[in-house]
Structures are given as C-alpha cells and as structure tokens.
Motif scaffolding. Structure first.
Motif: not given
Lengths: 160, 160, 160, 160
Positions: C36, C57, C59, C75-79
């Motif tokens: 993360v 993974t 994030v 893997t996951v791009a979170l605004p």
C-alpha cells in the motif's frame, strides 16, 4: 447545541429558500444554538446572515484549502481540503440537521444523517417527500422556520 | 476501469438484490473492470463473490481501523478509519457507480455521485425513481445486470 | 498482510532510495504481502515496480480526484480527493509501514504510525535517527531491504 | 486569522508545557486570532483556557463522533469522526501552527504543516531541534510565548 443547516449554494430564483434559511438562522441564534454549515453562498449564506444578525455563532466547513467563496457571515471559517467529502463532516459535527430547499448535496447530507441516526428536519425540501412513509419517524417535515428549529432542537436534546 | 458497486449491507430478504449484485460483479470482472465497494456484507459481498469467481479484482474501503466485517471476496481490504465518511471515498475512487437495491447509505452515495458528476446507474433501486425526470441524463435506470454494467462502462469510458 | 511503503516522491539524486525501495517491493511480493502506498513516483513507484515484477499486488491511494501522476505499477489506483490527508489513509490501511529515505511527508506518516501504534520500520531513513532512544521499541532501524521486510512482516503478524 | 495550537494531550508532569500554552492562548486572543486545536486536554485545554479568559474564540476538531473528552474552554466543539486523521484537519484549517512541547501527534502535525507549506512555530518543542538546519526557513524556534505568537501571526499575514 450544534445544528447543521444544509441547502443549495445556488438556489433557484424565486424559490424563497434564502428567506426561509435566513429566518432559520435567526431563530437558531436566538435559541442559543451554534449553526454549522458548508460555509458557502445561497442557503448557507442566508442562514449565517440571519444567525449573525441575532448575535449567534456560525461555523463554515469549507471544501477547499483556503477561504475562497466563504460567506461573510461566519464566526469561524474552516478550510478542510476535503472537497465534497466535507459534507459528511457537517453531519458528523451536528446534533441535528435542518435541510432547506433541495439539491444533490442536500440529499446526500440528508441521507447520511439518516444513516448515522442524526435527527433530520426538512423545510421546503422536495427530498423529504421522496423518502417514503417508513421514514416519518426520522425525518420531520417542517411547515415553517419556527417549526423546523423547534423540531431540530427538541430532537437534538432528546438524543443527548 | 474502476466501477463502484453500492448497495445495502443487509438487504431485505426476498429482494433479490444479492442475486443481481453477484451477476453485476461477475460481468464487471469479465469486462476487466476493478470493483470498488464498501467491503462489507449483503450487496457488497455478493458483488465481490461474483467478481472473484470470474477472476476479477475487488477492493473494499472499510469503515473501521481493522478488517472486522470485511467480506471474504476482497482482493484488497483497506481499513480507512473514516466511518460512514468512507462512502464518499467509494465514489471518489470510482469512474462510475452501480447502485443495487436501496438504503440510506446507497442514496447518500448516489446523491454524492450526482453532485460530483460521477456517472450513476441504478438497478432495482427505488432511489432512482425518486430523483425526478430532470436527472435522466445522469442516472441510468438499468433493466438488468447486463444493462447496468454496459451503461456504467460506457459512461466511464466517455468521461475519461 | 498489507504493508505500507512510505518515502519521497522525488528522492535526492544519488540517494539510492529507489534501488532500496524496489528491492523492498520485490521482497514484499515474494512474501505474499499487499503493498500500500501513496501511488505517485520516486520511492512509491520504485517499490511498486519491484512488487509488480515479482507478481505482487500494489495499491495506490492518490491525493487527487483522478489518476494524474499515478505510477504505472499499480494493481489498483484509487483517487481519494483528500490531498495530503491521504497520507493518513496509507497508515490506517496498513498493518505495518516501511519508510525508505526521508521527507516531510515521510516523517508525517511515520509520526502518525507511531501515534496509532502501527509498527514502523525505517530504512536509510534519517527520521528514525531523530526520534530518540525511547522509541526504539516501536521504530525498527533496518540495515537492509531484507531486514526491513522481515521486521515489518513479523511486527504485523504479532499485532494481529 | 486562524492559528493552530498543537501539543500533547497528556504532557509530562513538570514540563511547563501547559503554562506556556495557556499564555500562547491568551496572547492569540488578545491579538484577535481564532485558536484552532484538537479540542482535548493537556496543551490543547491550557491554550483554550488562556484564550477564553481573554475573550477569544476557540475551535476544537475532535476525533470522535461526540464531544467526549472535549475541554470546557471551547467556543465551538466539532466532532469529526476522523480519529487521528483529524490532526490533518487542524493543519488544513489553520493559517499557521504553534507547536508546544512534543509528542508523536505533534510531530505528525508539524511534519504535515511543513509538507503543505503552512508556517510552523515551535516552542519548547524537541521536534524542532530534530528537523535539521535546512528547515530553518520554515520552522521558527520561539524563545517565549510572545515570540511564538508574533512569529505565527507575522508568517500567517505574509502568506495571505
């Protein structure tokens, strides 16, 4: 007692929302309540103007990192940098909320208040009409600013 | 593409919401979308179960400081410590949202999506029906999971 | 296991921070941990690159409302739309944090981790040296990427 | 002018932090500044006590969803529900911050202020000493409450 006042920053012309909000603000101040809002214009500014004129305390939780767009009737203008998420802070910081008029932001905050169990009063607020009869216990449909302020303060006192 | 799936953690028995959500999750995964949600049970768990079975990636933005209550179908379970305010994070993190069934949290997120201009699709969602005709451009009323996923991906692509 | 990797987005040239971070990311992935981070460049990008290459993974909790500036190894791009406050989310979402190099943001997150009791490991991190001997129990001063990853996973396991 | 006062909720006995903070609060009030803080005890309570006695306005951004633990010297006590992340709100809401004494929360807020460019003054604050000479332009090491308040108001004015 901290009461949130929620409503559109740019209400429809002729809606009368600002007159109602100004009266709500005035009555809250007279009853000794602190008014919490999003700090911008329209319904927020009108409520703060009413409260300030009656000697009340007003708090604006602003979306940006500075006070751009803050209305001039705030005792305390607090930049949050949270953008639209600051709407949830208005709910968290309030012991009851009064919604005046309607907008998506208003509906969002009203729904969040219902979710978190914060007492919620609607005045000239279409959203109340859409919430269905099973919600009557939590949403109070107010007939006037006097009724709205009474209901909010009564509910907030009961929840303490 | 990140698509939010929003819906009640404890849907009414017999509502069929979970079956719809599971199919939505499966279709999102097949189309290569990452599913973003609040990470708990009910509609959230069903959607993640469908997505995971189809090999998709699922993200849960949890309300607490640990993973208590997280559903077991999350690729990534992220405690936020924001409580109900984490609903707004689900909207901010998504390129479009699909609402399945209805609840106050759902309505809150849907209203926030409308406020921030995030495309919003409703499936078996009473809230859509209450939003009024002038919102037809922003809320897509889906007839089926296939329709909902199509509409969300199309709208998210157009907004890029 | 979710491990946060914290460090400057623009490390000093010649600091070697990025090489260390890339190795940390690789080792975390091999040990099955989810990485993360704040999702941007420099130390964050290097760690994600290492993790992705090893099949892990990753994030990224991004400061803005879109994925501008996101590194390509997520893997996951979170605004999040939370600006610098999203640093706190990285800490809340992680079971232990590894700080590589140093910057004000790094120090802020390290201090927050100490405050919230999240295990904290420093690698080539000046901040660790400034925290004083009474903190030795909570801050682990790592000698190598291997040591840092070992210490973080051990501490996170113990805290479960 | 909104000035944040940051410091431990439970300062070490005999540290003198509370006496310094009380004087800082008093001077801020006399200069017409609004005091923003985390709303709890220790340094926060002492600063608010000083400000309130001098007729000033004090704002507490509380970690929980109610006012538990709020000090009795707050003009406005605002529950945020953000937990330790509300420290960042104190920084965002302030035009300059004064740190009194030291703790991890203090260091976290100080580092965040440096990161976001908010002017930062340290009084009896070990953290200042650890920040290194290259930060001298941003951290002002105050010799007295008078010096701290002067420096904070001057820096906040310059930043407007």
């Amino acid at each position: 007692m901290r009461i949130g006042v929620i409503g559109p920053g740019t209400p429809d012309a002729g809606s009368g929302d600002e007159q109602l909000a100004e009266r709500v603000g005035e009555l809250l101040a007279r009853r000794g309540a602190t008014l919490v809002c999003g700090g911008l214009g329209g319904v927020m500014a009108a409520a703060c103007r009413g409260a300030q004129r009656a000697g009340g305390t007003t708090v604006g939780l602003l979306p940006g990192l500075d006070t751009d767009g803050a209305n001039p009737y705030l005792t305390v203008a607090l930049p949050t940098g949270l953008g639209e998420l600051r709407n949830g802070l208005v709910v968290n910081a309030s012991e009851a909320v009064i919604c005046v008029g309607g907008s998506w932001g208003t509906l969002s905050e009203m729904a969040l208040a219902l979710r978190t169990g914060t007492p919620c009063v609607g005045l000239a607020c279409w959203a109340v009409d859409t919430l269905g009869s099973e919600q009557e216990r939590t949403v109070h449909r107010a007939e006037s600013p006097e009724d709205a302020v009474d209901a909010a303060l009564t509910a907030a006192s009961a929840a303490r």
